[in-house]
Design an enzyme around this catalytic site. Structure first.
Site, short mmCIF file in Angstrom:
data_model
loop_
_atom_site.label_atom_id
_atom_site.label_comp_id
_atom_site.label_asym_id
_atom_site.label_seq_id
_atom_site.Cartn_x
_atom_site.Cartn_y
_atom_site.Cartn_z
N GLN A 102 0.84 -1.20 0.00
CA GLN A 102 0.00 0.00 0.00
C GLN A 102 0.87 1.25 0.00
OE1 GLN A 102 -2.12 1.84 3.38
NE2 GLN A 102 -4.01 1.27 2.35
N TYR A 183 -5.81 10.97 4.53
CA TYR A 183 -4.47 11.23 4.01
C TYR A 183 -4.55 11.99 2.68
CZ TYR A 183 -3.17 8.24 7.87
OH TYR A 183 -3.02 7.72 9.14
N ARG A 230 -7.68 2.11 -2.24
CA ARG A 230 -8.55 2.01 -1.06
C ARG A 230 -9.22 3.36 -0.84
NH1 ARG A 230 -7.80 0.76 5.42
NH2 ARG A 230 -9.05 -1.13 5.39
N GLY A 314 -8.72 -6.62 9.78
CA GLY A 314 -7.53 -6.02 10.35
C GLY A 314 -7.10 -6.67 11.65
#
Length: 363
Positions: A102, A183, A230, A314
């Site tokens: 990622q 982000y 994502r 996760g």
């Protein structure tokens, strides 16, 4: 429960790869890299232990010095980074697994104390997120970022492209762009973080432009079938507010990305079921869905219903290296220890117990 499990263990084609099941290790920051961004010595063990999932997605990995926000996160843009990641990808492949790195540029979610060049963070606009960040000196307020010039936005696209090529050179099967969780990519989406007046700000089309350019450039560099993204539509954290046009921005974005034929879209679901249903209709390639906090008895439900092609998990994967085996045998799951999520060494990283051949646990 049995029907749900049957669906989740069926093989699936994602991009150029045939995966043995529809379970995905979600990307999780672990903050155990060296200070130069080279993955830590234990990272190969950590990822190879979890190679039984259909796809492993790594922790967020910065594509440049500007892309780093947190202490001891890995990078993938120098020869040392490539060599470090190659150790990881090789052992995952030896276990028969598939791994996407990622790529995460944090944008304004940064502090000069945490980056190699000790510079102010960069962002679409000079607007602080209004939160703190952990540094070597403790918690500090995140300073106001510097707004990227139009030319610097284009250079950032090039940085992503270089990082994607570096990931492939390191043996990764593909890359996932982090377009979620407040982000840089999502900062461009949100009017609360993006007040630009050039072609990267204002309209829905302009605010989606950076993401589309990044993914188009990477797809041209390494192939559409090794390129993914994502997204977390509706995320409201760290000063991110996508406003009333937010859902329509994602409808536009997903429709545009569908034309590229990417390997997958990975949705971090925030609760807008109508938007999720629309994304499912607009997106013709594999869809990975992550529902935070999903109970164990619902694992496989979205694949069984056809809403998703794969499901990402996760903390359950973090705490259970043999997650797939435990699901298949209906064995108890280890509980994740939040105190060891970030930083440290082996404890809480590679020492979670696994089932022995007799069904009990051993480390």
């Amino acid at each position: 429960m049995e029907n749900l499990m049957t669906s989740i263990f069926a093989p699936v084609r994602v991009g150029r790869y045939s995966l043995p099941n529809r379970l995905v290790m979600a990307p999780m920051t672990r903050s155990r890299a060296a200070f130069d961004g080279t993955p830590g010595e234990l990272a190969a063990d950590y990822y190879s232990q979890r190679a039984g999932l259909g796809l492993v997605v790594t922790e967020g990995t910065q594509p440049s010095d500007d892309g780093q926000g947190y202490l001891t996160t890995p990078g993938i843009y120098t020869p040392a980074h490539v060599a470090g990641w190659r150790k990881i990808t090789s052992v995952v492949h030896e276990k028969g697994g598939h791994i996407f790195i990622q790529l995460m540029h944090v944008g304004r979610m940064s502090h000069p104390d945490n980056t190699p060049h000790h510079r102010q963070g960069v962002a679409p606009s000079a607007i602080a997120p209004g939160t703190g960040m952990f540094t070597a000196a403790g918690m500090q307020d995140i300073p106001t970022p510097r707004a990227l010039t139009t030319e610097e936005v284009r250079q950032t696209v090039t940085d992503f492209r270089h990082a994607a090529r570096s990931a492939i050179e390191a043996g990764a099967d593909g890359i996932e762009i982090h377009g979620a969780n407040a982000y840089l990519v999502q900062q461009f989406f949100a009017p609360s973080a993006n007040t630009r007046t050039d072609e990267y700000g204002g309209s829905i089309e302009n605010r989606a432009r950076f993401a589309i350019e990044v993914l188009t450039a990477i797809a041209a560099e390494i192939g559409t079938d090794r390129t993914a993204v994502r997204l977390s539509p509706g995320t409201a954290m760290w000063g991110i507010d996508e406003g009333p046009e937010g859902p329509d921005l994602y409808r536009y974005l997903v429709a545009e990305l569908d034309k590229l034929g990417l390997a997958y879209v990975h949705i971090m679901h925030q609760g807008n079921e109508a938007l999720l249903a629309d994304i499912r209709k607009l997106w013709r390639q594999p869809l990975i869905l992550n529902r935070p906090g999903r109970p164990r008895d619902q694992i496989g439900a979205d694949v069984a219903s056809g809403l998703a092609d794969l499901e990402a998990y996760g903390q359950m994967v973090l705490a259970n290296p043999d997650f797939v085996v435990r699901l298949k045998t209906n064995a108890a799951m280890n509980e994740a220890d939040p105190k060891t999520f970030y930083g440290g060494a082996a404890k809480g990283y590679i020492d979670y117990p696994v089932l022995s051949a007799k069904g009990d646990t051993s480390s």
